[in-house]
Design an enzyme around this catalytic site. Structure first.
Site, PDB file in Angstrom:
ATOM      1  N   GLY A   8      -4.505  -1.776  -3.632  1.00 36.32           N
ATOM      2  CA  GLY A   8      -3.139  -1.220  -3.562  1.00 36.32           C
ATOM      3  C   GLY A   8      -2.093  -2.277  -3.852  1.00 36.32           C
ATOM      4  O   GLY A   8      -0.995  -2.264  -3.284  1.00 36.32           O
ATOM      5  N   LEU A  10      -0.119  -2.976  -6.281  1.00 37.05           N
ATOM      6  CA  LEU A  10       1.138  -2.738  -7.009  1.00 37.05           C
ATOM      7  C   LEU A  10       2.174  -2.017  -6.157  1.00 37.05           C
ATOM      8  O   LEU A  10       3.222  -1.611  -6.642  1.00 37.05           O
ATOM      9  CB  LEU A  10       0.862  -1.929  -8.284  1.00 37.05           C
ATOM     10  CG  LEU A  10      -0.072  -2.592  -9.297  1.00 37.05           C
ATOM     11  CD1 LEU A  10      -0.212  -1.726 -10.550  1.00 37.05           C
ATOM     12  CD2 LEU A  10       0.430  -3.977  -9.676  1.00 37.05           C
ATOM     13  N   GLY A  11       1.907  -1.840  -4.865  1.00 38.05           N
ATOM     14  CA  GLY A  11       2.840  -1.129  -3.985  1.00 38.05           C
ATOM     15  C   GLY A  11       3.912  -2.043  -3.420  1.00 38.05           C
ATOM     16  O   GLY A  11       4.070  -3.201  -3.842  1.00 38.05           O
ATOM     17  N   GLN A  12       4.653  -1.518  -2.426  1.00 43.85           N
ATOM     18  CA  GLN A  12       5.779  -2.269  -1.852  1.00 43.85           C
ATOM     19  C   GLN A  12       5.322  -3.607  -1.265  1.00 43.85           C
ATOM     20  O   GLN A  12       5.951  -4.637  -1.483  1.00 43.85           O
ATOM     21  CB  GLN A  12       6.476  -1.424  -0.762  1.00 43.85           C
ATOM     22  CG  GLN A  12       7.767  -2.056  -0.267  1.00 43.85           C
ATOM     23  CD  GLN A  12       8.331  -1.386   0.994  1.00 43.85           C
ATOM     24  OE1 GLN A  12       7.722  -0.464   1.563  1.00 43.85           O
ATOM     25  NE2 GLN A  12       9.484  -1.844   1.435  1.00 43.85           N
ATOM     26  N   ASP A  34      -5.474  -2.083  -8.200  1.00 42.04           N
ATOM     27  CA  ASP A  34      -4.754  -0.868  -7.813  1.00 42.04           C
ATOM     28  C   ASP A  34      -5.322   0.289  -8.618  1.00 42.04           C
ATOM     29  O   ASP A  34      -6.001   0.092  -9.631  1.00 42.04           O
ATOM     30  CB  ASP A  34      -3.241  -1.018  -8.096  1.00 42.04           C
ATOM     31  CG  ASP A  34      -2.381  -0.044  -7.295  1.00 42.04           C
ATOM     32  OD1 ASP A  34      -1.708  -0.500  -6.356  1.00 42.04           O
ATOM     33  OD2 ASP A  34      -2.397   1.168  -7.594  1.00 42.04           O
ATOM     34  N   TYR A 142      -1.110  10.919   8.600  1.00 37.96           N
ATOM     35  CA  TYR A 142      -0.989   9.459   8.416  1.00 37.96           C
ATOM     36  C   TYR A 142      -1.385   8.749   9.704  1.00 37.96           C
ATOM     37  O   TYR A 142      -2.207   7.827   9.704  1.00 37.96           O
ATOM     38  CB  TYR A 142       0.455   9.137   8.040  1.00 37.96           C
ATOM     39  CG  TYR A 142       0.764   7.667   7.793  1.00 37.96           C
ATOM     40  CD1 TYR A 142       0.201   6.980   6.720  1.00 37.96           C
ATOM     41  CD2 TYR A 142       1.682   6.991   8.610  1.00 37.96           C
ATOM     42  CE1 TYR A 142       0.529   5.644   6.478  1.00 37.96           C
ATOM     43  CE2 TYR A 142       2.017   5.667   8.360  1.00 37.96           C
ATOM     44  CZ  TYR A 142       1.429   4.997   7.295  1.00 37.96           C
ATOM     45  OH  TYR A 142       1.759   3.676   7.056  1.00 37.96           O
ATOM     46  N   LYS A 146      -4.476   6.242  10.692  1.00 39.05           N
ATOM     47  CA  LYS A 146      -4.221   4.871  11.166  1.00 39.05           C
ATOM     48  C   LYS A 146      -4.963   4.609  12.488  1.00 39.05           C
ATOM     49  O   LYS A 146      -5.547   3.541  12.671  1.00 39.05           O
ATOM     50  CB  LYS A 146      -2.718   4.604  11.314  1.00 39.05           C
ATOM     51  CG  LYS A 146      -1.977   4.503   9.980  1.00 39.05           C
ATOM     52  CD  LYS A 146      -2.513   3.376   9.101  1.00 39.05           C
ATOM     53  CE  LYS A 146      -1.728   3.217   7.811  1.00 39.05           C
ATOM     54  NZ  LYS A 146      -2.363   2.297   6.846  1.00 39.05           N
TER      55      LYS A 146
END
Ligand code: NAD
Ligand code: AKB
Length: 321
Positions: A8, A10-12, A34, A142, A146
């Site tokens: 992941g 390329l995310g924030q 990603d 979500y 988690k």
């Protein structure tokens, strides 16, 4: 020396974590991956980069074997609002992805970083000074992924001796990459809109209090936790970490102290408001302080000052091109 794999990427978070890891450990040792296909011409700047879908176990095995990976930062996931819009996909990406990562870590003896979230708590959790160990009954998909993810990390640590480490991150504010479908995205958008348009329509109510953190602190927390003495880590699921407890109105006021005409209206999105109302208002992160010396550097004023300056520079650079 073993490599570091980031899913992941390329995310924030990944857009800033990968350069931070490359600065610290060497560019060639950090493999960014990603699901996204890179835009033409950008591959060289991001290398080493590989396409990797974390729900495909064989792709993870191939990457770990090929690059002799010793550490995995597993960032790939759907965030709270995107997950609520596609619960089945969220379960697949967030749970199968983590399970595949833990299984490959078991086979190759990798260390694993898992980013949990304030979303791992729910409406029956104490919302103020939320303890490290407390009720975790989230009512979002979500949050379910988690909590289950935290438990799975704990299980792999105790059952198989895998070096899993995790953080319950609050909403992250940053200027490099846009946030990817979360409930706390408003805090980032508010800064962008202040610089571009001097106005913003906020999807959470003015007095919605949540934990937040500026990205440089989040990067430091991840790296410090991963480098911490394992003997001092009493929690292998995830540590509470926070830097500030703020409302949209307080962030808007901090921006207004620097951009006096900044106007904010509130047009509440009931889905994201309900998610925010089920999360802590302020977490107790004393376990992270005690076990591995966690201490944030940015409060609301320092974050706002830096964010606005960086965004103004970014906008000025974009105007030149
Ligand atoms: P993001 O949405 O910005 O980035 C996630 C990345 O994962 C995207 O680039 C996406 O293309 C990729 N991805 C999606 N499905 C994938 C798959 N099947 N295989 C591989 N990659 C896939 O998210 P982020 O903000 O960078 O968050 C990273 C992690 O940190 C997530 O686990 C998130 O839950 C957690 N977290 C983030 C925040 C925050 O405020 N940003 C707060 C708490 C926790
Ligand atoms: C989201 O809002 O979904 C994320 C998070 C706090 O986990 N930013």
């Amino acid at each position: 020396m073993a490599s570091i794999l980031v899913t992941g990427a390329l995310g924030q978070i990944g857009s800033e974590l990968v350069p931070a890891l490359r600065d610290r450990y060497g560019a060639d040792r950090v493999i960014a991956t990603d699901l996204k296909v890179l835009p033409p011409g950008s591959a060289a700047a991001l290398a080493p980069y590989g396409h990797l879908d974390c729900t495909e176990a064989h792709q993870l095995h191939e990457a770990v074997r090929r690059y002799a990976v010793g550490t995995i930062y597993h960032l790939a996931a759907l965030l709270s609002a995107s997950a609520e819009a596609a619960p089945q996909l969220a379960w697949s990406v967030n749970m199968s992805g983590l399970y595949n990562v833990l299984e490959v870590a078991r086979e190759y003896g990798c260390q694993v970083f898992f980013p949990s979230s304030i979303g791992a708590f729910g409406p029956s959790t104490p919302r103020d000074a939320t303890p490290q160990v407390t009720i975790q009954r989230p009512n979002t998909i979500y949050g379910v992924t988690k909590v289950a993810g935290e438990l799975l990390c704990d299980y792999y640590a105790s059952r198989f001796g895998i070096d899993t480490r995790g953080l319950r991150l609050p909403g992250l504010v940053s200027y490099v990459a846009a946030p990817g479908g979360g409930t706390t995205d408003y805090a980032v958008e508010m800064h962008y809109h202040a610089v571009r348009y001097a106005s913003y329509s906020c999807f959470l109510a003015a007095d919605t209090r949540l934990d937040m953190m500026y990205m440089p602190d989040a990067l430091a927390a991840m790296i410090e936790l991963m480098e911490a003495d394992p003997a001092r880590l009493n929690h292998r699921n995830a540590y509470n970490v926070t830097a500030m407890s703020v409302t949209p109105a307080e962030i808007a006021d901090a921006i207004r102290r620097r951009i006096p005409g900044f106007a904010v209206e509130y047009d509440v999105d009931p889905v994201r408001q309900a998610i925010a109302d089920s999360w802590p208002r302020s977490m107790d992160d004393s376990a992270a302080h005690a076990d591995w010396g966690w201490a944030p550097r940015y409060d609301l004023e320092a974050m706002t000052e830096d964010m606005l300056r960086r965004l103004e520079d970014k906008l000025a650079a974009a105007r030149k091109h």
